[in-house]
Design a protein around this motif. Sequence first.
Motif, PDB file in Angstrom:
ATOM      1  N   VAL A 124      -1.487  16.688   4.355  1.00 44.28           N
ATOM      2  CA  VAL A 124      -2.419  15.832   5.097  1.00 44.28           C
ATOM      3  C   VAL A 124      -3.788  16.507   5.100  1.00 44.28           C
ATOM      4  CG1 VAL A 124      -2.917  14.754   7.323  1.00 44.28           C
ATOM      5  CG2 VAL A 124      -0.538  14.987   6.553  1.00 44.28           C
ATOM      6  N   PRO A 125      -4.759  15.962   4.366  1.00 45.35           N
ATOM      7  CA  PRO A 125      -6.074  16.599   4.322  1.00 45.35           C
ATOM      8  C   PRO A 125      -6.956  16.287   5.531  1.00 45.35           C
ATOM      9  CG  PRO A 125      -6.053  14.706   2.879  1.00 45.35           C
ATOM     10  CD  PRO A 125      -4.662  14.842   3.440  1.00 45.35           C
ATOM     11  N   TRP A 126      -6.663  15.183   6.258  1.00 43.77           N
ATOM     12  CA  TRP A 126      -7.502  14.751   7.362  1.00 43.77           C
ATOM     13  C   TRP A 126      -6.674  13.908   8.318  1.00 43.77           C
ATOM     14  CZ3 TRP A 126      -8.943   9.918   9.155  1.00 43.77           C
ATOM     15  CH2 TRP A 126     -10.062   9.858   9.998  1.00 43.77           C
ATOM     16  N   GLU A 127      -6.915  14.078   9.614  1.00 46.37           N
ATOM     17  CA  GLU A 127      -6.207  13.304  10.636  1.00 46.37           C
ATOM     18  C   GLU A 127      -7.184  12.836  11.706  1.00 46.37           C
ATOM     19  OE1 GLU A 127      -1.757  15.155  11.164  1.00 46.37           O
ATOM     20  OE2 GLU A 127      -3.371  16.074  12.302  1.00 46.37           O
ATOM     21  N   LEU A 128      -6.848  11.724  12.325  1.00 47.65           N
ATOM     22  CA  LEU A 128      -7.555  11.236  13.503  1.00 47.65           C
ATOM     23  C   LEU A 128      -6.487  10.721  14.456  1.00 47.65           C
ATOM     24  CD1 LEU A 128     -10.220  10.550  14.970  1.00 47.65           C
ATOM     25  CD2 LEU A 128     -10.140   8.322  13.830  1.00 47.65           C
ATOM     26  N   PHE A 129      -6.424  11.290  15.648  1.00 46.75           N
ATOM     27  CA  PHE A 129      -5.405  10.942  16.637  1.00 46.75           C
ATOM     28  C   PHE A 129      -3.994  11.127  16.067  1.00 46.75           C
ATOM     29  CE2 PHE A 129      -8.998   7.946  17.629  1.00 46.75           C
ATOM     30  CZ  PHE A 129      -9.523   8.715  18.664  1.00 46.75           C
ATOM     31  N   THR A 130      -3.792  12.197  15.338  1.00 45.94           N
ATOM     32  CA  THR A 130      -2.543  12.612  14.680  1.00 45.94           C
ATOM     33  C   THR A 130      -2.104  11.677  13.549  1.00 45.94           C
ATOM     34  OG1 THR A 130      -0.937  11.509  16.143  1.00 45.94           O
ATOM     35  CG2 THR A 130      -1.743  13.691  16.838  1.00 45.94           C
ATOM     36  N   LEU A 131      -2.948  10.766  13.141  1.00 40.27           N
ATOM     37  CA  LEU A 131      -2.620   9.865  12.035  1.00 40.27           C
ATOM     38  C   LEU A 131      -3.443  10.240  10.812  1.00 40.27           C
ATOM     39  CD1 LEU A 131      -2.507   6.448  13.916  1.00 40.27           C
ATOM     40  CD2 LEU A 131      -0.566   7.859  13.202  1.00 40.27           C
ATOM     41  N   SER A 132      -2.777  10.298   9.662  1.00 42.75           N
ATOM     42  CA  SER A 132      -3.450  10.641   8.414  1.00 42.75           C
ATOM     43  C   SER A 132      -4.188   9.430   7.854  1.00 42.75           C
ATOM     44  CB  SER A 132      -2.417  11.126   7.389  1.00 42.75           C
ATOM     45  OG  SER A 132      -1.591  10.041   6.990  1.00 42.75           O
ATOM     46  N   MET A 133      -4.946   9.650   6.794  1.00 42.10           N
ATOM     47  CA  MET A 133      -5.638   8.547   6.135  1.00 42.10           C
ATOM     48  C   MET A 133      -4.641   7.504   5.642  1.00 42.10           C
ATOM     49  SD  MET A 133      -8.812  10.207   4.038  1.00 42.10           S
ATOM     50  CE  MET A 133      -8.128  11.778   3.580  1.00 42.10           C
ATOM     51  N   ALA A 134      -3.502   7.953   5.141  1.00 45.12           N
ATOM     52  CA  ALA A 134      -2.480   7.015   4.671  1.00 45.12           C
ATOM     53  C   ALA A 134      -1.959   6.161   5.829  1.00 45.12           C
ATOM     54  CB  ALA A 134      -1.338   7.774   4.005  1.00 45.12           C
ATOM     55  N   SER A 135      -1.781   6.780   6.993  1.00 39.18           N
ATOM     56  CA  SER A 135      -1.316   6.031   8.163  1.00 39.18           C
ATOM     57  C   SER A 135      -2.359   5.006   8.599  1.00 39.18           C
ATOM     58  CB  SER A 135      -1.034   6.984   9.321  1.00 39.18           C
ATOM     59  OG  SER A 135      -0.045   7.923   8.976  1.00 39.18           O
ATOM     60  N   TRP A 136      -3.622   5.408   8.633  1.00 41.93           N
ATOM     61  CA  TRP A 136      -4.683   4.479   9.004  1.00 41.93           C
ATOM     62  C   TRP A 136      -4.787   3.346   7.992  1.00 41.93           C
ATOM     63  CZ3 TRP A 136      -6.290   3.891  13.618  1.00 41.93           C
ATOM     64  CH2 TRP A 136      -6.313   4.968  14.500  1.00 41.93           C
ATOM     65  N   ASN A 137      -4.609   3.672   6.717  1.00 40.69           N
ATOM     66  CA  ASN A 137      -4.630   2.626   5.697  1.00 40.69           C
ATOM     67  C   ASN A 137      -3.548   1.606   5.983  1.00 40.69           C
ATOM     68  OD1 ASN A 137      -5.309   1.377   3.038  1.00 40.69           O
ATOM     69  ND2 ASN A 137      -3.230   2.027   2.589  1.00 40.69           N
ATOM     70  N   ALA A 138      -2.346   2.065   6.337  1.00 42.28           N
ATOM     71  CA  ALA A 138      -1.251   1.137   6.614  1.00 42.28           C
ATOM     72  C   ALA A 138      -1.589   0.244   7.799  1.00 42.28           C
ATOM     73  CB  ALA A 138       0.039   1.913   6.877  1.00 42.28           C
ATOM     74  N   ILE A 139      -2.062   0.819   8.884  1.00 40.86           N
ATOM     75  CA  ILE A 139      -2.373   0.050  10.090  1.00 40.86           C
ATOM     76  C   ILE A 139      -3.449  -0.995   9.805  1.00 40.86           C
ATOM     77  CG2 ILE A 139      -3.419   0.207  12.389  1.00 40.86           C
ATOM     78  CD1 ILE A 139      -2.039   3.038  12.556  1.00 40.86           C
TER      79      ILE A 139
END
Length: 155
Positions: free
Chosen positions: A123-138
Motif C-alpha cells: 500500500v503506497p498511500w492511505e487515507l482513513f486506513t483505505l488504500s487508493m484501490a479501496s477508494w477506487n472501489a468505493i
Amino acid sequence: MQRILILLATLGSAAMMLGALGFQYIGEMPPCKMCYWQRYPHVAAVGIGILAFLLPGVGRTAFLYLGALAALTTGGIGIYHSGVERGYWEGPTTCTSGPIDNLTPEQLMEQIMGAPLVRCDEVPWELFTLSMASWNAIISFALAGLWIAAARSKP
C-alpha cells in the motif's frame, strides 16, 4: 436530468483518471500492474459517457448500462486489489512477491530479476486506513449508481 447524471458519471471517471495520473506524476507514485487494470474501465467509461451524451435519448440506454458495467468492473478490480494489499488473498505472481519455497538458486535469482519495480501487494498511500484501490472501489460503485440512475431516468 438524464444528461446531468451522464455528465456526472463521465466526469467522475475522468476525475479518477486525473487523480491517478496526479499520484503517478506529481506524487511520484508509479502504478503497479493492478493499478493499470483499474484505469482501463475508467477510460472506457469516459468514452462511453461522451457517446451517450451525444446520442439521442432512445439510443443511449445501452450505453448507460455499459458505463455502469465499466464502473462495476473497476470497482471489482479495486476490491480484489485491496484484498491483495491487505494479504486477504494472493494476487497475480507477476506483481506480488510470490512463494519462494522449493526454488533452486537459479529459479530464485530469476524470480528476483523478473520482479516488478512496483508491487501490487504493498500500500503506497492511505487515507482513513483505505488504500487508493479501496477508494477506487468505493467511488466506482457510486459512479455505477449514477450510470444506473441515468439509465432509469427519462431522456
